[in-house]
Design a protein around this motif. Sequence first.
Motif, PDB file in Angstrom:
ATOM      1  N   ASP A 125      -5.500  -1.290  -0.336  1.00 46.23           N
ATOM      2  CA  ASP A 125      -6.132  -0.005  -0.038  1.00 46.23           C
ATOM      3  C   ASP A 125      -5.666   0.534   1.306  1.00 46.23           C
ATOM      4  O   ASP A 125      -6.377   1.292   1.958  1.00 46.23           O
ATOM      5  CB  ASP A 125      -7.658  -0.185  -0.050  1.00 46.23           C
ATOM      6  CG  ASP A 125      -8.368   1.148  -0.183  1.00 46.23           C
ATOM      7  OD1 ASP A 125      -7.840   2.030  -0.880  1.00 46.23           O
ATOM      8  OD2 ASP A 125      -9.431   1.321   0.436  1.00 46.23           O
ATOM      9  N   THR A 126      -4.481   0.159   1.693  1.00 42.86           N
ATOM     10  CA  THR A 126      -3.970   0.467   3.028  1.00 42.86           C
ATOM     11  C   THR A 126      -4.110   1.941   3.411  1.00 42.86           C
ATOM     12  O   THR A 126      -4.431   2.270   4.545  1.00 42.86           O
ATOM     13  CB  THR A 126      -2.479   0.069   3.096  1.00 42.86           C
ATOM     14  OG1 THR A 126      -2.318  -1.190   2.458  1.00 42.86           O
ATOM     15  CG2 THR A 126      -1.995   0.003   4.522  1.00 42.86           C
ATOM     16  N   ARG A 127      -3.858   2.819   2.458  1.00 45.92           N
ATOM     17  CA  ARG A 127      -3.913   4.257   2.743  1.00 45.92           C
ATOM     18  C   ARG A 127      -4.978   4.972   1.898  1.00 45.92           C
ATOM     19  O   ARG A 127      -4.863   6.162   1.623  1.00 45.92           O
ATOM     20  CB  ARG A 127      -2.526   4.877   2.546  1.00 45.92           C
ATOM     21  CG  ARG A 127      -1.550   4.403   3.618  1.00 45.92           C
ATOM     22  CD  ARG A 127      -0.120   4.804   3.400  1.00 45.92           C
ATOM     23  NE  ARG A 127       0.675   4.300   4.515  1.00 45.92           N
ATOM     24  CZ  ARG A 127       1.150   3.048   4.583  1.00 45.92           C
ATOM     25  NH1 ARG A 127       0.941   2.189   3.601  1.00 45.92           N
ATOM     26  NH2 ARG A 127       1.839   2.677   5.643  1.00 45.92           N
ATOM     27  N   GLY A 128      -5.977   4.208   1.483  1.00 48.09           N
ATOM     28  CA  GLY A 128      -7.132   4.836   0.824  1.00 48.09           C
ATOM     29  C   GLY A 128      -6.978   5.104  -0.660  1.00 48.09           C
ATOM     30  O   GLY A 128      -7.870   5.685  -1.269  1.00 48.09           O
ATOM     31  N   LEU A 129      -5.841   4.696  -1.253  1.00 45.55           N
ATOM     32  CA  LEU A 129      -5.613   5.029  -2.658  1.00 45.55           C
ATOM     33  C   LEU A 129      -5.848   3.864  -3.610  1.00 45.55           C
ATOM     34  O   LEU A 129      -5.515   3.956  -4.796  1.00 45.55           O
ATOM     35  CB  LEU A 129      -4.183   5.575  -2.843  1.00 45.55           C
ATOM     36  CG  LEU A 129      -3.820   6.810  -2.017  1.00 45.55           C
ATOM     37  CD1 LEU A 129      -2.484   7.386  -2.480  1.00 45.55           C
ATOM     38  CD2 LEU A 129      -4.908   7.882  -2.114  1.00 45.55           C
ATOM     39  N   ASP A 140     -16.196  -3.025  -4.670  1.00 43.71           N
ATOM     40  CA  ASP A 140     -15.908  -1.616  -4.947  1.00 43.71           C
ATOM     41  C   ASP A 140     -15.156  -1.461  -6.271  1.00 43.71           C
ATOM     42  O   ASP A 140     -15.392  -0.513  -7.023  1.00 43.71           O
ATOM     43  CB  ASP A 140     -15.066  -1.005  -3.814  1.00 43.71           C
ATOM     44  CG  ASP A 140     -15.893  -0.738  -2.564  1.00 43.71           C
ATOM     45  OD1 ASP A 140     -17.036  -1.238  -2.480  1.00 43.71           O
ATOM     46  OD2 ASP A 140     -15.397  -0.032  -1.670  1.00 43.71           O
ATOM     47  N   ALA A 173     -16.934   0.242   0.523  1.00 43.20           N
ATOM     48  CA  ALA A 173     -17.908   1.325   0.662  1.00 43.20           C
ATOM     49  C   ALA A 173     -19.246   1.009   0.000  1.00 43.20           C
ATOM     50  O   ALA A 173     -20.289   1.426   0.483  1.00 43.20           O
ATOM     51  CB  ALA A 173     -17.335   2.616   0.062  1.00 43.20           C
ATOM     52  N   LEU A 174     -19.216   0.288  -1.106  1.00 41.86           N
ATOM     53  CA  LEU A 174     -20.446   0.133  -1.888  1.00 41.86           C
ATOM     54  C   LEU A 174     -21.547  -0.566  -1.116  1.00 41.86           C
ATOM     55  O   LEU A 174     -22.726  -0.232  -1.233  1.00 41.86           O
ATOM     56  CB  LEU A 174     -20.151  -0.636  -3.177  1.00 41.86           C
ATOM     57  CG  LEU A 174     -21.383  -0.735  -4.075  1.00 41.86           C
ATOM     58  CD1 LEU A 174     -21.686   0.595  -4.722  1.00 41.86           C
ATOM     59  CD2 LEU A 174     -21.239  -1.832  -5.096  1.00 41.86           C
ATOM     60  N   GLY A 178       0.802  -1.228   0.000  1.00 45.13           N
ATOM     61  CA  GLY A 178       0.000   0.000   0.000  1.00 45.13           C
ATOM     62  C   GLY A 178       0.829   1.269   0.000  1.00 45.13           C
ATOM     63  O   GLY A 178       0.484   2.243   0.671  1.00 45.13           O
ATOM     64  N   TYR A 179       1.919   1.284  -0.758  1.00 48.68           N
ATOM     65  CA  TYR A 179       2.765   2.485  -0.858  1.00 48.68           C
ATOM     66  C   TYR A 179       2.535   3.242  -2.175  1.00 48.68           C
ATOM     67  O   TYR A 179       3.076   4.325  -2.356  1.00 48.68           O
ATOM     68  CB  TYR A 179       4.248   2.087  -0.817  1.00 48.68           C
ATOM     69  CG  TYR A 179       4.843   1.941   0.568  1.00 48.68           C
ATOM     70  CD1 TYR A 179       4.054   1.673   1.681  1.00 48.68           C
ATOM     71  CD2 TYR A 179       6.218   2.072   0.763  1.00 48.68           C
ATOM     72  CE1 TYR A 179       4.610   1.528   2.928  1.00 48.68           C
ATOM     73  CE2 TYR A 179       6.793   1.934   2.018  1.00 48.68           C
ATOM     74  CZ  TYR A 179       5.985   1.655   3.099  1.00 48.68           C
ATOM     75  OH  TYR A 179       6.547   1.521   4.340  1.00 48.68           O
ATOM     76  N   ALA A 215      -0.321  -3.209  10.676  1.00 53.22           N
ATOM     77  CA  ALA A 215      -1.148  -1.999  10.750  1.00 53.22           C
ATOM     78  C   ALA A 215      -2.574  -2.429  11.068  1.00 53.22           C
ATOM     79  O   ALA A 215      -3.405  -2.557  10.182  1.00 53.22           O
ATOM     80  CB  ALA A 215      -1.101  -1.236   9.432  1.00 53.22           C
ATOM     81  N   GLY A 250      -6.289  -2.977  11.568  1.00 51.51           N
ATOM     82  CA  GLY A 250      -7.438  -2.229  11.063  1.00 51.51           C
ATOM     83  C   GLY A 250      -7.245  -1.679   9.670  1.00 51.51           C
ATOM     84  O   GLY A 250      -8.198  -1.252   9.033  1.00 51.51           O
ATOM     85  N   ALA A 251      -6.013  -1.654   9.198  1.00 52.49           N
ATOM     86  CA  ALA A 251      -5.777  -1.097   7.864  1.00 52.49           C
ATOM     87  C   ALA A 251      -6.331  -2.053   6.812  1.00 52.49           C
ATOM     88  O   ALA A 251      -6.299  -3.269   6.978  1.00 52.49           O
ATOM     89  CB  ALA A 251      -4.286  -0.886   7.630  1.00 52.49           C
ATOM     90  N   ARG A 307     -22.468  -0.361   1.830  1.00 52.01           N
ATOM     91  CA  ARG A 307     -23.254   0.526   2.689  1.00 52.01           C
ATOM     92  C   ARG A 307     -24.213   1.383   1.874  1.00 52.01           C
ATOM     93  O   ARG A 307     -25.379   1.543   2.198  1.00 52.01           O
ATOM     94  CB  ARG A 307     -22.332   1.513   3.427  1.00 52.01           C
ATOM     95  CG  ARG A 307     -21.478   0.925   4.501  1.00 52.01           C
ATOM     96  CD  ARG A 307     -20.759   2.096   5.198  1.00 52.01           C
ATOM     97  NE  ARG A 307     -19.581   1.670   5.916  1.00 52.01           N
ATOM     98  CZ  ARG A 307     -19.592   1.342   7.220  1.00 52.01           C
ATOM     99  NH1 ARG A 307     -20.691   1.411   7.914  1.00 52.01           N
ATOM    100  NH2 ARG A 307     -18.475   0.963   7.810  1.00 52.01           N
ATOM    101  N   MET A 321      -8.486   2.565  -5.128  1.00 45.63           N
ATOM    102  CA  MET A 321      -9.310   2.826  -6.320  1.00 45.63           C
ATOM    103  C   MET A 321      -8.602   3.795  -7.270  1.00 45.63           C
ATOM    104  O   MET A 321      -8.657   3.626  -8.494  1.00 45.63           O
ATOM    105  CB  MET A 321     -10.661   3.427  -5.913  1.00 45.63           C
ATOM    106  CG  MET A 321     -11.551   2.488  -5.144  1.00 45.63           C
ATOM    107  SD  MET A 321     -12.113   1.090  -6.144  1.00 45.63           S
ATOM    108  CE  MET A 321     -11.657  -0.223  -5.028  1.00 45.63           C
TER     109      MET A 321
END
Lengths: 330, 330
Positions: free
Chosen positions: B234-238, B278, B316-317, B205-206, B267, B269-270, B319, B240
Amino acid sequence: MSPPTSPPGAPSRETQAPRGGTTPAARAVSIREVGLRDGLQSIATTLPTELKLAWLRDAHAAGLREIEVGSFVPARLLPQLADTAELVAFAQTLPGLVVSVLVPNLKGALRAIDSDADAMLLPLSASHAHSLANLRKAPDDVVREIGEIVAARDAAGSRCRIEIGISTAFGCTIQGHVEPAEVLRLLRTVLDLGVDRVGLADTVGYADPKAVGELFAQGREIAGDRLTCGHFHDTRGLGMANAFAAWQAGVRGFDASLAGIGGCPHAPGASGNVATEDLAYLFESMGEPTGLDFDALVALRGRLAGWLQGVPLHGALWRAGLPRTMRAAS
Amino acid sequence: MSPPTSPPGAPSRETQAPRGGTTPAARAVSIREVGLRDGLQSIATTLPTELKLAWLRDAHAAGLREIEVGSFVPARLLPQLADTAELVAFAQTLPGLVVSVLVPNLKGALRAIDSDADAMLLPLSASHAHSLANLRKAPDDVVREIGEIVAARDAAGSRCRIEIGISTAFGCTIQGHVEPAEVLRLLRTVLDLGVDRVGLADTVGYADPKAVGELFAQGREIAGDRLTCGHFHDTRGLGMANAFAAWQAGVRGFDASLAGIGGCPHAPGASGNVATEDLAYLFESMGEPTGLDFDALVALRGRLAGWLQGVPLHGALWRAGLPRTMRAAS
């Protein structure tokens, strides 16, 4: 109408040198914190004013240089934002900060001018159905009022910047599809009226990065660098991809809320605005400076989590931390 | 070594017509489900074989046509994946499914050939430090073994596809920076050895979308359409944004795990892999068909949540649900 508090011809605060503190690092991308408005208006909790002031102070200390502090709407409609004038007054004491407020109409705009805010943000829905539901006016009636607001601002000798956010630009929960041509028509129309800046907002989280790239590119053909803002929600996980696509189209300003607060009352648990700290990470990881301090943002996020207990928070960076490569580089 | 179970010269299952069922919709993008391997190997819970079989059956019913069902590693190292041979045998009964397994070395490759899996995935770390930690071999020693695996596959008359995933292609938690030139050198080297496909993996996730776009474009200059896979966490949200950037560079195959299971033990919870549902939404929202059924994926996600109680799920989808515009279009 109250007279403006800044004399005609005075420089806008935005163009003044920072009052004290260090000059912020060169920013390739500017992030505007909107959690105090777009975030707080969507959740039931009313944050006490003193905590909002702490949020403002800490957000400024973390490097944010534009903050939407609240909204000049009737307090009976949004009691969460009733202290906006007090927040504007405090925010004006923070060096180099552009103090923005949302206004829904001429009445709110006059309050913004009176408050000496640096910028007012006006939503203009590209969805006819959303415009009627949200503002009880058709889009072209809102356009007419925007013309009156520009005239009132100029007549008052105010330098308050007027920025129009074209909302539901990528679709609408009520109407469904929104025609890109209608978005571009509204954008052209408000620029012709003399507004300073425009932005495109994916209000309900319907955008995809292909549509974002195309619409922002078309928008920039009309507005050039006056198309300054991409406003994305992360409702379906595409917030970062959409921000990246807008950046590829040349956009360099973005809205975001700390911890991604906001959400949609119709989709419990769904994310709201893109998270400030994650959006900063997106750009910093690409080598595009934002002027923001991650450690300070994540620390503030922790305080916010304490203030908003029970409110779902979002974002990824706070869990995983910065990658080793970025820690080494800083 | 056991003899291969498929006769030399037999068509690979992948090129056979689907056995029963309907022909899948034309797919602009192919998503490979890796939750049963990359997901389950990272979490402590061992999912009973019967639930894995249900997952396989339901994933296939949701439209997935390539699934990494497990890994041929010693059971003492990864007891969670000890039933891989049984899963391969079952998966082979699902019409039109490409059955993939991860193998860490020649010994595992021989088991894959013996199992008649359609494809074997071999990780090759571009980080010297990660390679030593993960496989106890330097990258060039792994490359040598890959040559032996290609020779063994060919000698056995097997059609098992060999795909090399260049891991830590965007950085490493141990070593930090990884040189893109080293990634490209390894990619060229393994293609010269006769492997069928290659992919680039952001194992930790870098990655950021700018680096992803650049490295995949350079990789495709070398590998062309043999660079078939983008593997993002998707460790840091990137996740997608990175998948979108790889798609822009021409990549049309992606790994993903249902509910984003996996994560990093360092990490808590990551997020782990990008979430299958998604990622499918990303491409479908762009008008790029994936052949996947959202309702079926989200229903399966719900069952998975029951099976893996206490394990953090992501995405996310599930939800927010599909936007009105996509419901109307389908």
